[in-house]
Scaffold this active site. Structure first.
Site, PDB file in Angstrom:
ATOM      1  N   GLU A  77       9.067   4.277  -3.630  1.00 55.78           N
ATOM      2  CA  GLU A  77       8.574   5.538  -3.059  1.00 55.78           C
ATOM      3  C   GLU A  77       9.603   6.272  -2.197  1.00 55.78           C
ATOM      4  O   GLU A  77       9.290   6.699  -1.084  1.00 55.78           O
ATOM      5  CB  GLU A  77       7.280   5.295  -2.272  1.00 55.78           C
ATOM      6  CG  GLU A  77       6.172   4.708  -3.131  1.00 55.78           C
ATOM      7  CD  GLU A  77       4.903   4.347  -2.349  1.00 55.78           C
ATOM      8  OE1 GLU A  77       4.829   4.659  -1.158  1.00 55.78           O
ATOM      9  OE2 GLU A  77       3.997   3.753  -2.954  1.00 55.78           O
ATOM     10  N   ASN A  86      10.376   2.069  -8.220  1.00 58.22           N
ATOM     11  CA  ASN A  86       8.922   2.204  -8.394  1.00 58.22           C
ATOM     12  C   ASN A  86       8.397   3.384  -7.577  1.00 58.22           C
ATOM     13  O   ASN A  86       8.782   3.561  -6.416  1.00 58.22           O
ATOM     14  CB  ASN A  86       8.265   0.907  -7.884  1.00 58.22           C
ATOM     15  CG  ASN A  86       6.786   0.771  -8.217  1.00 58.22           C
ATOM     16  OD1 ASN A  86       6.402   0.914  -9.378  1.00 58.22           O
ATOM     17  ND2 ASN A  86       5.966   0.491  -7.226  1.00 58.22           N
ATOM     18  N   HIS A  91      -1.732   5.481 -10.113  1.00 59.78           N
ATOM     19  CA  HIS A  91      -2.995   5.555  -9.364  1.00 59.78           C
ATOM     20  C   HIS A  91      -3.666   6.880  -9.729  1.00 59.78           C
ATOM     21  O   HIS A  91      -3.241   7.939  -9.286  1.00 59.78           O
ATOM     22  CB  HIS A  91      -2.734   5.515  -7.858  1.00 59.78           C
ATOM     23  CG  HIS A  91      -2.188   4.207  -7.376  1.00 59.78           C
ATOM     24  ND1 HIS A  91      -2.947   3.047  -7.370  1.00 59.78           N
ATOM     25  CD2 HIS A  91      -0.980   3.862  -6.892  1.00 59.78           C
ATOM     26  CE1 HIS A  91      -2.219   2.061  -6.892  1.00 59.78           C
ATOM     27  NE2 HIS A  91      -1.014   2.522  -6.595  1.00 59.78           N
ATOM     28  N   GLU A 129       0.846  -0.289 -10.988  1.00 66.90           N
ATOM     29  CA  GLU A 129      -0.254  -0.366 -10.013  1.00 66.90           C
ATOM     30  C   GLU A 129      -1.481   0.375 -10.528  1.00 66.90           C
ATOM     31  O   GLU A 129      -2.178   1.055  -9.774  1.00 66.90           O
ATOM     32  CB  GLU A 129       0.177   0.221  -8.660  1.00 66.90           C
ATOM     33  CG  GLU A 129       1.432  -0.419  -8.097  1.00 66.90           C
ATOM     34  CD  GLU A 129       1.848   0.128  -6.731  1.00 66.90           C
ATOM     35  OE1 GLU A 129       1.036   0.828  -6.084  1.00 66.90           O
ATOM     36  OE2 GLU A 129       2.979  -0.153  -6.321  1.00 66.90           O
ATOM     37  N   ASP A 163      -4.754   1.962 -11.419  1.00 71.52           N
ATOM     38  CA  ASP A 163      -6.196   2.028 -11.184  1.00 71.52           C
ATOM     39  C   ASP A 163      -6.653   3.454 -11.430  1.00 71.52           C
ATOM     40  O   ASP A 163      -5.877   4.398 -11.302  1.00 71.52           O
ATOM     41  CB  ASP A 163      -6.637   1.469  -9.827  1.00 71.52           C
ATOM     42  CG  ASP A 163      -5.960   2.085  -8.625  1.00 71.52           C
ATOM     43  OD1 ASP A 163      -5.321   3.144  -8.752  1.00 71.52           O
ATOM     44  OD2 ASP A 163      -6.093   1.518  -7.522  1.00 71.52           O
TER      45      ASP A 163
HETATM   46  O1  G3I Z   1      -3.632  -8.027   7.338  1.00 73.99           O
HETATM   47  C1  G3I Z   1      -4.154  -7.096   8.296  1.00 73.99           C
HETATM   48  C2  G3I Z   1      -5.220  -7.739   9.103  1.00 73.99           C
HETATM   49  O2  G3I Z   1      -4.675  -8.796   9.848  1.00 73.99           O
HETATM   50  C3  G3I Z   1      -5.845  -6.676  10.007  1.00 73.99           C
HETATM   51  O3  G3I Z   1      -6.906  -7.227  10.733  1.00 73.99           O
HETATM   52  C4  G3I Z   1      -6.351  -5.499   9.182  1.00 73.99           C
HETATM   53  C5  G3I Z   1      -6.910  -4.380  10.044  1.00 73.99           C
HETATM   54  O4  G3I Z   1      -6.639  -3.110   9.504  1.00 73.99           O
HETATM   55  O5  G3I Z   1      -5.285  -4.980   8.469  1.00 73.99           O
HETATM   56  C6  G3I Z   1      -4.717  -5.921   7.555  1.00 73.99           C
HETATM   57  O6  G3I Z   1      -3.657  -5.302   6.912  1.00 73.99           O
HETATM   58  C7  G3I Z   1      -4.007  -4.387   5.898  1.00 73.99           C
HETATM   59  C8  G3I Z   1      -3.360  -4.840   4.605  1.00 73.99           C
HETATM   60  O7  G3I Z   1      -3.574  -3.882   3.590  1.00 73.99           O
HETATM   61  C9  G3I Z   1      -3.906  -6.174   4.116  1.00 73.99           C
HETATM   62  O8  G3I Z   1      -5.271  -6.047   3.837  1.00 73.99           O
HETATM   63  C10 G3I Z   1      -3.499  -3.018   6.294  1.00 73.99           C
HETATM   64  O9  G3I Z   1      -4.199  -2.534   7.414  1.00 73.99           O
HETATM   65  C11 G3I Z   1      -3.635  -2.047   5.129  1.00 73.99           C
HETATM   66  O10 G3I Z   1      -2.970  -0.851   5.482  1.00 73.99           O
HETATM   67  C12 G3I Z   1      -2.990  -2.632   3.899  1.00 73.99           C
HETATM   68  O11 G3I Z   1      -3.189  -1.717   2.832  1.00 73.99           O
HETATM   69  C13 G3I Z   1      -2.332  -1.903   1.720  1.00 73.99           C
HETATM   70  C14 G3I Z   1      -1.495  -0.652   1.511  1.00 73.99           C
HETATM   71  O12 G3I Z   1      -0.697  -0.826   0.344  1.00 73.99           O
HETATM   72  C15 G3I Z   1      -0.591  -0.378   2.693  1.00 73.99           C
HETATM   73  O13 G3I Z   1       0.322   0.622   2.433  1.00 73.99           O
HETATM   74  C16 G3I Z   1      -3.191  -2.153   0.491  1.00 73.99           C
HETATM   75  O14 G3I Z   1      -3.866  -3.410   0.637  1.00 73.99           O
HETATM   76  C17 G3I Z   1      -2.341  -2.168  -0.759  1.00 73.99           C
HETATM   77  O15 G3I Z   1      -3.168  -2.180  -1.899  1.00 73.99           O
HETATM   78  C18 G3I Z   1      -1.486  -0.907  -0.808  1.00 73.99           C
HETATM   79  O16 G3I Z   1      -0.661  -0.980  -1.958  1.00 73.99           O
HETATM   80  C19 G3I Z   1       0.203   0.151  -2.180  1.00 73.99           C
HETATM   81  C20 G3I Z   1       1.473  -0.363  -2.807  1.00 73.99           C
HETATM   82  O17 G3I Z   1       2.035  -1.387  -2.023  1.00 73.99           O
HETATM   83  C21 G3I Z   1       2.472   0.770  -3.020  1.00 73.99           C
HETATM   84  N1  G3I Z   1       1.879   1.861  -3.766  1.00 73.99           N
HETATM   85  C22 G3I Z   1       0.596   2.362  -3.265  1.00 73.99           C
HETATM   86  C23 G3I Z   1      -0.405   1.220  -3.116  1.00 73.99           C
HETATM   87  C24 G3I Z   1      -1.763   1.734  -2.693  1.00 73.99           C
HETATM   88  O18 G3I Z   1      -1.725   2.312  -1.438  1.00 73.99           O
END
Ligand code: G3I
Length: 305
Positions: free
Chosen positions: A127, A170, A206, A235, A237
């Site tokens: 990105e 990517n 996405h 990715e 969906d």
């Molecule tokens: O692990 C912490 C946890 O300890 C905490 O209590 C909780 C509270 O918010 O947050 C948890 O972390 C979260 C993490 O996912 C694990 O669940 C983050 O807040 C959350 O922001 C994070 O989101 C991820 C996101 O990337 C962040 O940018 C998504 O799961 C994940 O699917 C998403 O994936 C991205 C790709 O890497 C890149 N392309 C876009 C795609 C979708 O956004």
């Protein structure tokens, strides 16, 4: 073939999913994963904040759980992601240029060597381009302090760290022919012309009603493949439900199958209930792990029954 992974394999491709380490203890989750998919991507566990939360101190535990599970099941692993502006620990953003350059190269080298030989493709840079019509680079600590050359440097460092891994760029909103994908295309063409190591381009894919599967998706994949790189759908969906969603999924699978260098498809999660799109239903299995119409469409498009 009666599963996504087996059907894709018969077409010379992989069919993968994003996985979260903390779900592997859920028996329905793991049963579905093991039955249907032959490649995995760690949804969050290989990002910089997870792997190197403080400088020089690496924590591989959660990511190792995913890699070990995949290897025990004979699945491939996609590495996601080495250099990204998001999920970047605070200490990285505070560094000056020289320090940032060595921290970036050290991170790439340590992480890739940890799993050397075990990861088929790495998202080396994720990105790095802006949305919209400018085709410009996205502001980030790397872009702002190291300039345009940071991507090339990251790929050269990555090649040295694990020479057998395919090195991918990517991004999202690059699925159609548009200003952003044109900018990525120009970078990849330049890299190939100058011998900068790059092997693949990942299209996140996405999709939702505001960002539908583009009509020129296949054509866009093909023009990148024609530069001499593999393309992967990394990715996938698609928001929606029922027949409409199923038809969109079919279109995506058919586009990949029509491009010989499209080597595989990864969906961004096993079940709707754990999708990053909270409240959404963008995946192939519902919250009870039932196959959705989208699943049947994908399996059929892959030639399975
Ligand atoms: O692990 C912490 C946890 O300890 C905490 O209590 C909780 C509270 O918010 O947050 C948890 O972390 C979260 C993490 O996912 C694990 O669940 C983050 O807040 C959350 O922001 C994070 O989101 C991820 C996101 O990337 C962040 O940018 C998504 O799961 C994940 O699917 C998403 O994936 C991205 C790709 O890497 C890149 N392309 C876009 C795609 C979708 O956004």
């Amino acid at each position: 073939a009666s599963t996504l992974g087996d059907a894709a394999a018969e077409r010379g491709r992989y069919f993968g999913t994003a996985v979260a380490a903390n779900r592997l203890g859920e028996s329905d989750y793991t049963a579905t994963l093991n039955r249907e998919f032959n490649s995995v991507t760690a949804e969050n566990e290989m990002k910089w904040d997870a792997l190197e939360p403080s400088r020089g101190s690496f924590s591989y535990g959660n990511a190792d759980r995913i890699v070990n599970h995949a290897r025990a099941q004979g699945m491939d692993v996609r590495g996601h992601t080495l250099v990204w502006h998001s999920q970047l620990p605070g200490w990285v953003s505070g560094l000056g240029a020289n320090d940032l350059r060595s921290a970036m190269n050290h991170h790439i080298t340590q992480v890739m060597q940890h799993w050397r030989g075990q990861i088929h493709s790495w998202d080396v840079v994720n990105e790095a381009f802006q949305d919209g019509s400018s085709g410009a680079r996205r502001p980030s600590p790397f872009q702002d302090r190291l300039g345009n050359g940071f991507i090339e440097e990251a790929f050269r460092t990555a090649r040295a760290a694990d020479p057998n891994a395919k090195l991918c760029y990517n991004d999202y909103n690059t699925d159609a022919i548009n200003a952003k994908s044109n900018a990525v295309y120009a970078m990849v063409r330049d890299f190939k012309q100058r011998g900068v190591p790059i092997d693949c381009v990942g299209f996140q894919s996405h999709f939702n009603s505001g960002n539908p599967v583009p009509g020129d998706f296949r054509q866009n994949l093909q023009r990148f493949a024609d530069l001499g790189v593999d393309v992967q759908i990394t990715e996938l969906d698609i928001e929606g439900s029922g027949t409409t969603q199923a038809n969109h999924y079919r279109t995506v699978v058919e586009a990949c199958l029509a491009v010989s260098r499209c080597t595989g498809i990864t969906v961004w999660g096993v079940t709707d209930k754990y999708s990053w799109r909270s409240g959404g239903t963008p995946l192939l299995f519902d919250g009870n792990y039932n196959k959705k119409p989208a699943y049947d469409a994908v399996l059929t498009a892959l030639g399975g029954t």
